[in-house]
Scaffold this active site. Structure first.
Site, PDB file in Angstrom:
ATOM      1  N   SER A  73       4.850   1.928  -1.581  1.00 32.12           N
ATOM      2  CA  SER A  73       6.037   1.725  -0.478  1.00 32.12           C
ATOM      3  C   SER A  73       6.856   0.808  -1.121  1.00 32.12           C
ATOM      4  O   SER A  73       7.895   0.603  -0.407  1.00 32.12           O
ATOM      5  CB  SER A  73       5.356   1.524   0.806  1.00 32.12           C
ATOM      6  OG  SER A  73       4.591   0.144   0.844  1.00 32.12           O
ATOM      7  N   HIS A 105       3.624  -4.698  -8.201  1.00 29.38           N
ATOM      8  CA  HIS A 105       2.638  -5.737  -7.447  1.00 29.38           C
ATOM      9  C   HIS A 105       1.217  -5.282  -7.779  1.00 29.38           C
ATOM     10  O   HIS A 105       0.857  -3.822  -7.642  1.00 29.38           O
ATOM     11  CB  HIS A 105       2.774  -5.773  -5.913  1.00 29.38           C
ATOM     12  CG  HIS A 105       3.038  -4.590  -5.195  1.00 29.38           C
ATOM     13  ND1 HIS A 105       4.229  -3.679  -5.307  1.00 29.38           N
ATOM     14  CD2 HIS A 105       2.140  -3.838  -4.670  1.00 29.38           C
ATOM     15  CE1 HIS A 105       3.841  -2.567  -4.591  1.00 29.38           C
ATOM     16  NE2 HIS A 105       2.812  -2.637  -4.071  1.00 29.38           N
ATOM     17  N   GLY A 127       0.776   6.077  -2.904  1.00 33.76           N
ATOM     18  CA  GLY A 127       0.607   5.116  -1.966  1.00 33.76           C
ATOM     19  C   GLY A 127       1.782   3.963  -2.154  1.00 33.76           C
ATOM     20  O   GLY A 127       1.701   3.027  -1.466  1.00 33.76           O
ATOM     21  N   ASP A 167      -0.965 -10.328   2.219  1.00 37.34           N
ATOM     22  CA  ASP A 167      -0.521  -8.953   2.491  1.00 37.34           C
ATOM     23  C   ASP A 167      -0.108  -9.053   3.929  1.00 37.34           C
ATOM     24  O   ASP A 167      -1.180  -9.808   4.734  1.00 37.34           O
ATOM     25  CB  ASP A 167      -1.261  -7.829   2.029  1.00 37.34           C
ATOM     26  CG  ASP A 167      -0.486  -6.467   2.194  1.00 37.34           C
ATOM     27  OD1 ASP A 167      -0.272  -5.816   0.991  1.00 37.34           O
ATOM     28  OD2 ASP A 167      -0.377  -6.136   3.402  1.00 37.34           O
ATOM     29  N   ASN A 214      -0.495   0.630  -7.212  1.00 36.28           N
ATOM     30  CA  ASN A 214      -0.001   1.786  -6.615  1.00 36.28           C
ATOM     31  C   ASN A 214       1.182   2.062  -7.305  1.00 36.28           C
ATOM     32  O   ASN A 214       2.053   1.333  -7.503  1.00 36.28           O
ATOM     33  CB  ASN A 214       0.087   1.717  -5.207  1.00 36.28           C
ATOM     34  CG  ASN A 214      -1.211   1.859  -4.569  1.00 36.28           C
ATOM     35  OD1 ASN A 214      -2.257   2.326  -4.778  1.00 36.28           O
ATOM     36  ND2 ASN A 214      -1.248   1.172  -3.312  1.00 36.28           N
TER      37      ASN A 214
HETATM   38  P1  AMP Z   1       2.205  -0.581  -1.773  1.00 32.33           P
HETATM   39  O1  AMP Z   1       2.085   0.307  -0.638  1.00 32.33           O
HETATM   40  O2  AMP Z   1       1.240  -0.358  -2.908  1.00 32.33           O
HETATM   41  O3  AMP Z   1       3.585  -0.621  -2.203  1.00 32.33           O
HETATM   42  O4  AMP Z   1       2.170  -1.886  -1.144  1.00 32.33           O
HETATM   43  C1  AMP Z   1       2.863  -2.877  -0.557  1.00 32.33           C
HETATM   44  C2  AMP Z   1       2.259  -3.840   0.218  1.00 32.33           C
HETATM   45  O5  AMP Z   1       3.441  -4.933   0.700  1.00 32.33           O
HETATM   46  C3  AMP Z   1       1.677  -3.207   1.624  1.00 32.33           C
HETATM   47  O6  AMP Z   1       0.317  -3.512   1.552  1.00 32.33           O
HETATM   48  C4  AMP Z   1       2.471  -3.850   2.751  1.00 32.33           C
HETATM   49  O7  AMP Z   1       1.459  -4.244   3.717  1.00 32.33           O
HETATM   50  C5  AMP Z   1       2.878  -5.109   1.914  1.00 32.33           C
HETATM   51  N1  AMP Z   1       3.924  -5.870   2.423  1.00 32.33           N
HETATM   52  C6  AMP Z   1       5.267  -5.216   2.662  1.00 32.33           C
HETATM   53  N2  AMP Z   1       6.137  -6.272   3.130  1.00 32.33           N
HETATM   54  C7  AMP Z   1       5.614  -7.375   3.251  1.00 32.33           C
HETATM   55  C8  AMP Z   1       5.809  -8.690   3.607  1.00 32.33           C
HETATM   56  N3  AMP Z   1       7.299  -8.984   3.908  1.00 32.33           N
HETATM   57  N4  AMP Z   1       4.861  -9.615   3.355  1.00 32.33           N
HETATM   58  C9  AMP Z   1       3.757  -9.384   2.945  1.00 32.33           C
HETATM   59  N5  AMP Z   1       3.348  -8.234   2.468  1.00 32.33           N
HETATM   60  C10 AMP Z   1       4.151  -7.207   2.671  1.00 32.33           C
END
Ligand code: AMP
Length: 112
Positions: free
Chosen positions: A93, A98, A91, A30, A85
């Site tokens: 995003s 994933h 949460g 992440d 999530n």
């Molecule tokens: P969520 O908020 O559960 O949708 O998790 C999305 C996750 O993706 C967050 O923890 C972000 O920090 C991570 N994230 C977003 N863009 C990237 C990226 N390019 N490489 C690695 N992690 C990412």
């Protein structure tokens, strides 16, 4: 799904620190880690969230779950948390299913 950042990671258009790649899943660190180990495991197919993935491709959902254990084990973790999530209020995003694999510190319950 060209707008999806995780599809772009699967295709290699956007770089990531990969820890696992199979035909069904990729796992990478992440960008904004919330624990000493924070790995994302994603299906190579685009599905909006874990429930949609499970309904539409149960085999790939199982592969994601199996990979969470594999990456945690390879990171040296015996105790870890797996989080899906689902929905913005929970949460989420990035709307490509994933699993977060978090470990390496004490994890409180209930989560925030
Ligand atoms: P969520 O908020 O559960 O949708 O998790 C999305 C996750 O993706 C967050 O923890 C972000 O920090 C991570 N994230 C977003 N863009 C990237 C990226 N390019 N490489 C690695 N992690 C990412």
């Amino acid at each position: 799904m060209p707008e999806c950042i995780f599809c772009s990671i699967v295709s290699g258009e956007i770089p990531a620190e990969f820890v696992l790649r199979t035909p069904a899943v990729v796992a990478f660190r992440d960008l904004n880690p919330q624990a000493p180990t924070h790995i994302l495991v994603i299906p190579t197919e685009h599905h909006e969230n874990a429930a949609e993935l499970a309904q539409r491709n149960p085999g790939q959902a199982a592969a994601v779950l199996a990979a969470t254990e594999q990456v945690a084990h390879e990171a040296g973790l015996t105790d870890y948390r797996t989080v899906f999530n689902t929905g913005a209020l929970a949460g989420q995003s990035v709307f490509h299913a994933h699993a977060h694999v978090l470990g390496g510190r004490d994890l409180e319950w209930p989560p925030g």
